[in-house]
Design an enzyme around this catalytic site. Structure first.
Site, PDB file in Angstrom:
ATOM      1  N   GLN A 229     -10.512  -2.542  -2.453  1.00 28.77           N
ATOM      2  CA  GLN A 229     -11.714  -1.786  -2.094  1.00 28.77           C
ATOM      3  C   GLN A 229     -12.862  -2.127  -3.033  1.00 28.77           C
ATOM      4  OE1 GLN A 229     -12.033   0.786   0.530  1.00 28.77           O
ATOM      5  NE2 GLN A 229     -14.180   0.371   0.038  1.00 28.77           N
TER       6      GLN A 229
ATOM      7  N   ASP B   3     -15.318  10.345  -1.998  1.00 29.79           N
ATOM      8  CA  ASP B   3     -14.089  10.112  -1.234  1.00 29.79           C
ATOM      9  C   ASP B   3     -13.546  11.471  -0.827  1.00 29.79           C
ATOM     10  OD1 ASP B   3     -11.888   8.893  -0.097  1.00 29.79           O
ATOM     11  OD2 ASP B   3     -10.863   8.494  -1.999  1.00 29.79           O
TER      12      ASP B   3
ATOM     13  N   CYS C 290     -15.380   5.229   0.936  1.00 31.50           N
ATOM     14  CA  CYS C 290     -14.353   4.254   1.322  1.00 31.50           C
ATOM     15  C   CYS C 290     -13.702   4.579   2.661  1.00 31.50           C
ATOM     16  CB  CYS C 290     -13.314   4.117   0.219  1.00 31.50           C
ATOM     17  SG  CYS C 290     -12.537   5.666  -0.286  1.00 31.50           S
TER      18      CYS C 290
ATOM     19  N   HIS D 232      -7.244   0.981  -6.584  1.00 31.45           N
ATOM     20  CA  HIS D 232      -7.540   0.454  -5.244  1.00 31.45           C
ATOM     21  C   HIS D 232      -8.414  -0.799  -5.406  1.00 31.45           C
ATOM     22  CE1 HIS D 232      -7.878   0.269  -1.054  1.00 31.45           C
ATOM     23  NE2 HIS D 232      -8.498   1.384  -0.773  1.00 31.45           N
TER      24      HIS D 232
ATOM     25  N   ARG E 197       0.873  -1.174   0.000  1.00 30.61           N
ATOM     26  CA  ARG E 197       0.000   0.000   0.000  1.00 30.61           C
ATOM     27  C   ARG E 197       0.910   1.224   0.000  1.00 30.61           C
ATOM     28  NH1 ARG E 197      -5.239   1.885   1.773  1.00 30.61           N
ATOM     29  NH2 ARG E 197      -5.062   3.993   2.600  1.00 30.61           N
TER      30      ARG E 197
ATOM     31  N   ARG F 211     -14.499  -4.917   3.716  1.00 35.34           N
ATOM     32  CA  ARG F 211     -13.078  -4.909   3.348  1.00 35.34           C
ATOM     33  C   ARG F 211     -12.399  -6.179   3.835  1.00 35.34           C
ATOM     34  NH1 ARG F 211     -10.052  -0.666   2.500  1.00 35.34           N
ATOM     35  NH2 ARG F 211      -8.753  -2.236   1.511  1.00 35.34           N
TER      36      ARG F 211
END
Length: 336
Positions: free
Chosen positions: A140, A233, A274, A137, A110, A319
């Site tokens: 996600q 987001d 998210c 991502h 990440r 998740r």
């Protein structure tokens, strides 16, 4: 559930690399593993395995999801925070990948550039999973699609509207995923913040094969009309300078997710994010934005975030289930 699909040994870097049926398989596998966990069924099918978690960008949900999912599957984890890894500093990406491959059965990354996780995968002998880069991502996405499928019972034909800065990982990934799964994707934002034209064209080509559609609009009324999902987001990502806040607020405030935006959507429409979200002043960032710009809520109002349409905490929980499915499938648990 979709037919069994063998993803053993596959990297999970971006969903452009996966066929629609493979993506659907991971969503359905996530649902199955979630049901098993809720029933307290043991899932320790990968005992004796170990995974490395490289975090150049920290995260509450991604770290917890990988660690809990790995533990549930019987695996050990080693967490390398920004100060705990020499990747790209004292040790090259290629050397890091080859060293970690000798010690671990899988590697999560990440961080920042997509090229870093792609290079890790190129030199690693074990599956590499993208926990987030500037461009994509993908973990996600499996969680998000699981959440939508749980709520509506299907994915094909769902109209998903993304409001805010659509140029980076979330806008890109949602557009790709919707195109792959036959969904209608809308980027509703200032034209300066549309996704890159080359990716838009690539997704439109995919959409022709799947029955999806890709729409870019700067009209909130047009964009949110008949929406099933309105998604947003944060407007400024980790690692970006604080000076960009004024520019983003000036450009994106008309695209804040609020009750007016939802007034154009279907009555059954839901809100997704998210996380983390700046919907009040209970965070340091939220307080700073209020002190500097007088804005009490940023990308979403507290009324929407805390309201009955919000399914953000179902999404956050998923998740863990989806990351478990990704590790389960790529580490060959289905072969056990």
């Amino acid at each position: 559930m979709t037919a069994k699909t063998d993803l053993t040994g596959r990297d999970f870097l971006k969903l452009l690399d996966y066929r629609p049926e493979e993506i659907q398989y991971l969503i359905d596998l996530s649902a199955r593993l979630k049901a098993e966990k809720k029933a307290h069924k043991s899932q320790k099918v990968l005992e004796g395995r170990n995974v490395a978690l490289i975090f150049e960008k920290t995260s509450t949900r991604t770290r917890c999801s990988f660690e809990v999912a790995a533990h549930d599957l019987g695996m050990g984890t080693t967490y390398l925070d920004p100060s705990g890894s020499q990747i790209g500093k004292k040790e090259s990406i290629a050397d890091t990948a080859r060293v970690l491959s000798r010690m671990f059965d899988g590697i999560e990354y990440r961080g920042f550039g997509q090229e870093i996780v792609e290079n890790l995968a190129r030199y690693a002998d074990v599956p590499v999973w993208n926990g987030l880069t500037n461009d994509f991502h993908p973990t996600q996405m499996i969680a998000d699609m699981l959440t939508i499928q749980e709520h509506f019972g299907h994915l094909k034909g769902i109209r998903l509207v993304y409001m805010g800065d659509a140029r980076y990982n979330m806008g890109n990934s949602l557009m790709v995923t919707c195109a792959k799964l036959g969904m209608d994707f809308v980027a509703c934002t200032n034209p300066k913040y549309y996704p890159a034209e080359d990716l838009v064209e690539k997704c439109r080509a995919i959409a022709k094969e799947t029955g999806a559609s890709i729409t870019l609009t700067d009209s909130v009324e047009e964009g949110c009309r008949d929406a099933d999902v309105i998604y947003t987001d944060v407007w400024v990502s980790m690692g970006e300078p604080t000076e960009v806040w004024k520019e983003r607020i000036d450009a994106l405030l008309p695209y804040q997710v609020n009750e007016k935006a939802f007034s154009y959507a279907k009555d059954s429409a839901v809100f997704m994010h998210c996380l983390p979200a700046y919907h009040d002043q209970e965070t340091g960032v939220g307080r700073s934005v209020y002190e500097k710009f007088g804005l009490k809520e940023v990308e979403v109002t507290n009324e929407v975030f805390e309201g009955p349409r919000s399914i953000v905490f179902d999404e956050a929980e998923n998740r863990m289930h989806s990351i478990k499915a990704i590790m389960y499938a790529t580490l060959g648990a289905d072969r056990n």
